[in-house]
Enzyme design. Structure first.
Site, mmCIF file in Angstrom:
data_model
loop_
_atom_site.group_PDB
_atom_site.id
_atom_site.type_symbol
_atom_site.label_atom_id
_atom_site.label_comp_id
_atom_site.label_asym_id
_atom_site.label_seq_id
_atom_site.Cartn_x
_atom_site.Cartn_y
_atom_site.Cartn_z
ATOM 1 N N TYR A 114 46.584 46.263 42.793
ATOM 2 C CA TYR A 114 46.745 45.427 41.901
ATOM 3 C C TYR A 114 45.282 44.563 41.644
ATOM 4 C CZ TYR A 114 51.904 45.303 42.719
ATOM 5 O OH TYR A 114 52.977 45.867 43.016
ATOM 6 N N HIS A 166 52.224 52.320 49.532
ATOM 7 C CA HIS A 166 52.547 52.006 47.877
ATOM 8 C C HIS A 166 53.411 53.155 47.271
ATOM 9 C CE1 HIS A 166 51.260 49.192 44.491
ATOM 10 N NE2 HIS A 166 52.185 49.829 44.241
ATOM 11 N N MET A 191 62.255 36.632 56.146
ATOM 12 C CA MET A 191 61.847 36.849 54.842
ATOM 13 C C MET A 191 62.622 36.327 53.630
ATOM 14 S SD MET A 191 61.018 40.187 52.465
ATOM 15 C CE MET A 191 62.503 40.671 52.620
ATOM 16 N N PRO A 192 62.158 35.442 52.868
ATOM 17 C CA PRO A 192 62.945 34.648 51.761
ATOM 18 C C PRO A 192 63.603 35.831 50.595
ATOM 19 C CG PRO A 192 60.883 33.668 51.613
ATOM 20 C CD PRO A 192 60.792 34.873 52.643
ATOM 21 N N GLY A 199 61.121 35.903 45.393
ATOM 22 C CA GLY A 199 59.565 35.749 45.562
ATOM 23 C C GLY A 199 59.123 35.831 44.110
ATOM 24 N N LEU A 200 57.718 36.028 44.219
ATOM 25 C CA LEU A 200 56.888 36.206 43.060
ATOM 26 C C LEU A 200 56.188 37.501 43.270
ATOM 27 C CD1 LEU A 200 55.497 34.723 40.363
ATOM 28 C CD2 LEU A 200 53.641 34.369 41.866
ATOM 29 N N GLY A 201 56.135 38.391 42.207
ATOM 30 C CA GLY A 201 55.554 39.548 42.040
ATOM 31 C C GLY A 201 54.254 39.232 41.289
#
Length: 259
Positions: A37, A98, A1-2, A5-7
């Site tokens: 979301y 979640h 996993m990087p 990242g982007l949320g």
């Protein structure tokens, strides 16, 4: 996993599609979304379009999504499949619960079955702390790969992070830049802005770098292409121990969301 990242919380419609594609074009390979979301379809669309337009392979992109308490965890198999269907990218790299819920063990066990089928590569938790983990972990088979919690300089979880990492679980921070209504105050903090000036970087880059040096994966949210790219440029400088200590001293125990 990087490591960064982007949320995509609060990103919707074309804004969401364009933000995810901009992130992927900038080299970001970690995308975080959730059923709650309401944007999994847009995230999936952006990923498919980016693969086609930029020549990115699916295996290069790490996608996280989550199922929510209440009806989703009460009917976990259906909810998990619905996430997979909305994303429509073949498989999910990491699925999280979640929040804690009365059906969380049942839901996690359902995710374990999807891992066996190869539809989910790994599973984890979001908004779980020490007490919750102590109660939860003895009831499940697959150790969570990751726990995702609110972490930023005003809410540092300095007792929780080492506990989770000590279990061999990765820690990921949401709201790394403070979250809605709080980002400007955090980025304008004199300690952080002073350190940023010393390194010739932005306050956001300092905060993200501080997280990385604590071993915390970061998923800052943004719809601004310049900010998205800036948030990836955190690997060519390092904070000193003294600078880390100064940021650590900013902890207020101040949560910026309810969970």
């Amino acid at each position: 996993m990087p490591l960064n990242g982007l949320g995509t919380y609060s990103l919707h419609g074309e804004t969401c599609v364009n933000s995810v594609k901009s992130a992927l074009a900038s080299g970001v390979r970690l995308i975080d979304t959730a059923s709650a979301y309401g944007n999994e379809e847009e995230v999936g669309q952006a990923i498919r379009e980016a693969m086609e337009e930029f020549g990115i392979q699916r295996e290069e992109i790490f996608v996280i999504t989550k199922i929510y308490p209440g009806s989703e965890m009460a009917n976990p198999e259906r909810s998990i499949q619905a996430c997979l269907d909305r994303l429509d990218i073949g498989y999910v790299d990491l699925m999280l619960l979640h929040h804690p819920d009365r059906n969380d063990v049942k839901a996690y066990q359902a995710m374990e079955k999807f891992v066996e089928k190869g539809k989910i590569r790994s599973i984890g938790l979001s908004n779980w702390y020490v007490k919750e983990l102590e109660e939860f972990l003895p009831q499940i088979t697959i150790l969570p790969a990751l726990v995702q919690n609110e972490i930023h300089p005003y809410y540092q979880e300095n007792d929780v992070i080492p506990y989770i990492q000590g279990l061999g679980i990765v820690v990921q921070g949401w709201y790394p830049l403070g979250g809605r209504g709080h980002t400007a105050e955090l980025l304008g903090d004199e300690v952080i802005s002073g350190i940023a000036k010393a390194h010739g970087v932005s306050s956001a880059q300092v905060i993200l770098r501080w997280n990385l040096q604590k071993g915390v994966v970061v998923i800052p949210g943004s719809s601004n292409p310049d900010h998205i790219e800036e948030n990836t440029e955190i690997y060519d400088f390092a904070l000193t121990n003294a600078e880390m200590d100064r940021i650590n001293a900013l902890d207020r125990g101040e949560k910026h969301d309810w969970y």
